[in-house]
Motif scaffolding. Structure first.
Motif, PDB file in Angstrom:
ATOM      1  N   SER A   1     -20.601  35.239 -51.444  1.00 44.05           N
ATOM      2  CA  SER A   1     -20.880  33.856 -51.033  1.00 44.05           C
ATOM      3  C   SER A   1     -22.295  33.428 -51.424  1.00 44.05           C
ATOM      4  O   SER A   1     -22.926  32.605 -50.761  1.00 44.05           O
ATOM      5  CB  SER A   1     -20.673  33.698 -49.525  1.00 44.05           C
ATOM      6  N   ALA A   2     -22.798  33.991 -52.523  1.00 44.07           N
ATOM      7  CA  ALA A   2     -24.165  33.686 -52.973  1.00 44.07           C
ATOM      8  C   ALA A   2     -24.348  32.210 -53.312  1.00 44.07           C
ATOM      9  O   ALA A   2     -25.435  31.647 -53.093  1.00 44.07           O
ATOM     10  CB  ALA A   2     -24.515  34.551 -54.181  1.00 44.07           C
ATOM     11  N   LYS A   3     -23.316  31.561 -53.848  1.00 49.32           N
ATOM     12  CA  LYS A   3     -23.430  30.136 -54.191  1.00 49.32           C
ATOM     13  C   LYS A   3     -23.760  29.318 -52.950  1.00 49.32           C
ATOM     14  O   LYS A   3     -24.655  28.455 -52.979  1.00 49.32           O
ATOM     15  CB  LYS A   3     -22.121  29.648 -54.820  1.00 49.32           C
ATOM     16  N   PHE A   4     -23.059  29.575 -51.867  1.00 53.56           N
ATOM     17  CA  PHE A   4     -23.303  28.843 -50.622  1.00 53.56           C
ATOM     18  C   PHE A   4     -24.722  29.115 -50.120  1.00 53.56           C
ATOM     19  O   PHE A   4     -25.451  28.193 -49.736  1.00 53.56           O
ATOM     20  CB  PHE A   4     -22.281  29.245 -49.555  1.00 53.56           C
ATOM     21  N   MET A   5     -25.129  30.383 -50.113  1.00 57.66           N
ATOM     22  CA  MET A   5     -26.438  30.739 -49.568  1.00 57.66           C
ATOM     23  C   MET A   5     -27.579  30.176 -50.425  1.00 57.66           C
ATOM     24  O   MET A   5     -28.650  29.867 -49.905  1.00 57.66           O
ATOM     25  CB  MET A   5     -26.561  32.256 -49.435  1.00 57.66           C
ATOM     26  N   LYS A   6     -27.344  30.032 -51.718  1.00 56.80           N
ATOM     27  CA  LYS A   6     -28.359  29.418 -52.575  1.00 56.80           C
ATOM     28  C   LYS A   6     -28.507  27.934 -52.258  1.00 56.80           C
ATOM     29  O   LYS A   6     -29.619  27.401 -52.224  1.00 56.80           O
ATOM     30  CB  LYS A   6     -27.975  29.605 -54.050  1.00 56.80           C
ATOM     31  N   ARG A   7     -27.374  27.262 -52.005  1.00 57.18           N
ATOM     32  CA  ARG A   7     -27.406  25.827 -51.692  1.00 57.18           C
ATOM     33  C   ARG A   7     -27.921  25.572 -50.273  1.00 57.18           C
ATOM     34  O   ARG A   7     -28.592  24.572 -50.012  1.00 57.18           O
ATOM     35  CB  ARG A   7     -25.992  25.246 -51.856  1.00 57.18           C
ATOM     36  N   PHE A   8     -27.603  26.490 -49.337  1.00 57.01           N
ATOM     37  CA  PHE A   8     -27.990  26.325 -47.931  1.00 57.01           C
ATOM     38  C   PHE A   8     -28.744  27.575 -47.461  1.00 57.01           C
ATOM     39  O   PHE A   8     -28.223  28.365 -46.663  1.00 57.01           O
ATOM     40  CB  PHE A   8     -26.748  26.093 -47.063  1.00 57.01           C
ATOM     41  N   PRO A   9     -29.956  27.766 -47.948  1.00 58.17           N
ATOM     42  CA  PRO A   9     -30.676  29.027 -47.695  1.00 58.17           C
ATOM     43  C   PRO A   9     -31.037  29.269 -46.236  1.00 58.17           C
ATOM     44  O   PRO A   9     -31.331  30.413 -45.863  1.00 58.17           O
ATOM     45  CB  PRO A   9     -31.932  28.892 -48.566  1.00 58.17           C
ATOM     46  N   ASP A  10     -31.032  28.245 -45.401  1.00 58.26           N
ATOM     47  CA  ASP A  10     -31.391  28.422 -43.992  1.00 58.26           C
ATOM     48  C   ASP A  10     -30.201  28.788 -43.111  1.00 58.26           C
ATOM     49  O   ASP A  10     -30.364  28.983 -41.900  1.00 58.26           O
ATOM     50  CB  ASP A  10     -32.041  27.144 -43.453  1.00 58.26           C
ATOM     51  N   PHE A  11     -29.011  28.865 -43.688  1.00 60.47           N
ATOM     52  CA  PHE A  11     -27.822  29.195 -42.905  1.00 60.47           C
ATOM     53  C   PHE A  11     -27.867  30.672 -42.502  1.00 60.47           C
ATOM     54  O   PHE A  11     -28.023  31.551 -43.350  1.00 60.47           O
ATOM     55  CB  PHE A  11     -26.549  28.915 -43.714  1.00 60.47           C
ATOM     56  N   LYS A  12     -27.723  30.952 -41.221  1.00 61.51           N
ATOM     57  CA  LYS A  12     -27.742  32.336 -40.742  1.00 61.51           C
ATOM     58  C   LYS A  12     -26.327  32.898 -40.697  1.00 61.51           C
ATOM     59  O   LYS A  12     -25.462  32.361 -40.007  1.00 61.51           O
ATOM     60  CB  LYS A  12     -28.376  32.434 -39.350  1.00 61.51           C
ATOM     61  N   THR A  13     -26.103  33.959 -41.443  1.00 60.90           N
ATOM     62  CA  THR A  13     -24.807  34.616 -41.467  1.00 60.90           C
ATOM     63  C   THR A  13     -24.812  35.783 -40.479  1.00 60.90           C
ATOM     64  O   THR A  13     -25.744  36.587 -40.461  1.00 60.90           O
ATOM     65  CB  THR A  13     -24.487  35.138 -42.881  1.00 60.90           C
ATOM     66  N   THR A  14     -23.776  35.872 -39.680  1.00 55.85           N
ATOM     67  CA  THR A  14     -23.683  36.903 -38.640  1.00 55.85           C
ATOM     68  C   THR A  14     -23.388  38.265 -39.260  1.00 55.85           C
ATOM     69  O   THR A  14     -22.450  38.402 -40.057  1.00 55.85           O
ATOM     70  CB  THR A  14     -22.574  36.532 -37.640  1.00 55.85           C
ATOM     71  N   SER A  15     -24.160  39.270 -38.874  1.00 60.43           N
ATOM     72  CA  SER A  15     -23.903  40.623 -39.369  1.00 60.43           C
ATOM     73  C   SER A  15     -22.615  41.154 -38.756  1.00 60.43           C
ATOM     74  O   SER A  15     -22.153  40.670 -37.717  1.00 60.43           O
ATOM     75  CB  SER A  15     -25.064  41.556 -39.017  1.00 60.43           C
ATOM     76  N   TYR A  16     -22.046  42.166 -39.376  1.00 59.98           N
ATOM     77  CA  TYR A  16     -20.808  42.749 -38.846  1.00 59.98           C
ATOM     78  C   TYR A  16     -21.035  43.350 -37.463  1.00 59.98           C
ATOM     79  O   TYR A  16     -20.197  43.194 -36.563  1.00 59.98           O
ATOM     80  CB  TYR A  16     -20.264  43.796 -39.819  1.00 59.98           C
ATOM     81  N   ALA A  17     -22.160  44.000 -37.262  1.00 58.36           N
ATOM     82  CA  ALA A  17     -22.448  44.588 -35.952  1.00 58.36           C
ATOM     83  C   ALA A  17     -22.560  43.500 -34.883  1.00 58.36           C
ATOM     84  O   ALA A  17     -22.035  43.648 -33.764  1.00 58.36           O
ATOM     85  CB  ALA A  17     -23.735  45.402 -36.015  1.00 58.36           C
ATOM     86  N   GLU A  18     -23.226  42.380 -35.218  1.00 59.22           N
ATOM     87  CA  GLU A  18     -23.358  41.273 -34.267  1.00 59.22           C
ATOM     88  C   GLU A  18     -22.005  40.638 -33.963  1.00 59.22           C
ATOM     89  O   GLU A  18     -21.697  40.316 -32.810  1.00 59.22           O
ATOM     90  CB  GLU A  18     -24.302  40.213 -34.840  1.00 59.22           C
ATOM     91  N   GLY A  19     -21.201  40.452 -35.005  1.00 62.56           N
ATOM     92  CA  GLY A  19     -19.881  39.849 -34.806  1.00 62.56           C
ATOM     93  C   GLY A  19     -18.989  40.706 -33.927  1.00 62.56           C
ATOM     94  O   GLY A  19     -18.308  40.206 -33.025  1.00 62.56           O
ATOM     95  N   ILE A  20     -18.984  41.991 -34.184  1.00 66.29           N
ATOM     96  CA  ILE A  20     -18.152  42.903 -33.395  1.00 66.29           C
ATOM     97  C   ILE A  20     -18.632  42.947 -31.946  1.00 66.29           C
ATOM     98  O   ILE A  20     -17.817  42.980 -31.010  1.00 66.29           O
ATOM     99  CB  ILE A  20     -18.157  44.306 -34.049  1.00 66.29           C
ATOM    100  N   LYS A  21     -19.940  42.938 -31.752  1.00 64.67           N
ATOM    101  CA  LYS A  21     -20.482  42.921 -30.386  1.00 64.67           C
ATOM    102  C   LYS A  21     -19.971  41.705 -29.609  1.00 64.67           C
ATOM    103  O   LYS A  21     -19.585  41.808 -28.449  1.00 64.67           O
ATOM    104  CB  LYS A  21     -22.009  42.925 -30.439  1.00 64.67           C
TER     105      LYS A  21
END
Length: 308
Positions: free
Chosen positions: A282-302
């Protein structure tokens, strides 16, 4: 007005929440039995297999999000998806509404699965994938003909709190919760990306409200460090304080079990996704919206374990 067709599913409710928090108080939730997510939501009961209901639901909308999920059965997909998408495209063209389609990766060539990008070749190896490609082609034909503006918001396999349609959660976390061994389709040591549903919903809302995001495909933000099947089990087990027991479901067993559990028979043709690394870029999205915080797998599972 921003309208969600298929508002009651795993993505629809999270999307309504994201839209209400960030973008608008004018949200129309459309399904057979819609329920409010935000206090000001407009509820619109409809049979979305009926073109007249689709037209009425879209009327007055500025943006229409398609998050509907038809029964996971090939015969249903062949019957429902193309007809539904034709009615959505026609309604959006008629009422001058933008279209946001929440999509999956079924249309990609099997050779693209180890590293999927928005430029990956579309050559679906499954019958469900062929239906999905047919729908995508319909959308881009309408864009090319300047009938509508639309975007594709594409997700990997997804996981998230409070959902019952995640294969990952059905076969891993629910089994561990019952003190059973987790089950994994195919090779347990291949990396396998998954998109966290609250992230997917926030990103879909953001794309829908970004004018220059239209008329193209976007991979929704997905944490890059994908776990293997074995590591998925270990992450869930650690958060649950359970033993990380896991067993593989051989492909031939899915076919046999499909005689008794139809959903497993429907999964059989998708096993190519579990027989090799599965990385969703999803690098295209993150390049366009660099401030978007993506949830880590550990955080999501928690969060999933905390919310039961």
């Amino acid at each position: 007005m921003q309208t969600i067709l298929g508002a009651g599913g795993a993505i629809g409710s999270e999307l309504a929440k994201a839209l209400g928090q960030q973008y608008t108080q004018k949200i129309r939730l459309v399904s057979r039995n819609p329920k409010k997510v935000n206090p000001t939501d407009e509820l619109f009961a409809a049979d979305l297999s009926n073109p007249a209901d689709v037209d009425a639901a879209v009327a007055g909308s500025e943006v229409v999000y398609v998050t509907i999920g038809f029964e996971y059965k090939l015969s249903v997909w062949r019957e429902k998806w193309p007809a539904f998408m034709r009615s959505v495209i026609d309604a959006c063209a008629k009422h001058k509404a933008k279209l946001v389609f929440f999509d999956n990766v079924y249309m990609y060539d099997s050779a693209e699965i180890p590293h999927m990008t928005e430029e990956s070749k579309m050559n679906p190896p499954s019958e469900k994938g062929k239906v999905r490609k047919q729908v995508i082609d319909m959308i881009f034909e309408a864009i090319k003909a300047k009938k509508i503006n639309a975007l594709i918001a594409r997700s990997a396999d997804f996981y998230g709190p409070g959902i019952g349609t995640s294969m990952l959660q059905e076969t891993v976390s629910k089994n561990l919760q019952k003190d059973k061994a987790a089950q994994w389709i195919g090779g347990m040591d291949f990396k396998h990306s998954a998109t966290y549903t609250p992230d997917a919903a926030r990103a879909t809302a953001l794309l829908g409200n970004t004018p220059d995001a239209y008329d193209q495909v976007w991979h929704l933000p997905t944490y890059p460090d994908a776990p293997t099947g074995r590591e998925w089990t270990e992450l869930f087990a650690k958060e649950m304080n359970k033993k990380a027991k896991v067993s593989a479901i051989p492909k031939f067993m899915l076919k046999i079990l499909g005689w008794f559990i139809p959903i497993l028979g429907e999964v059989y043709e998708m096993t190519y996704q579990f027989e090799q690394p599965y990385f969703f870029d999803s690098a295209k999205f993150m390049k366009r919206f660099p401030d978007f915080k993506t949830t880590s797998y550990a955080e999501g599972i928690k969060e999933i374990v905390a919310r039961g």
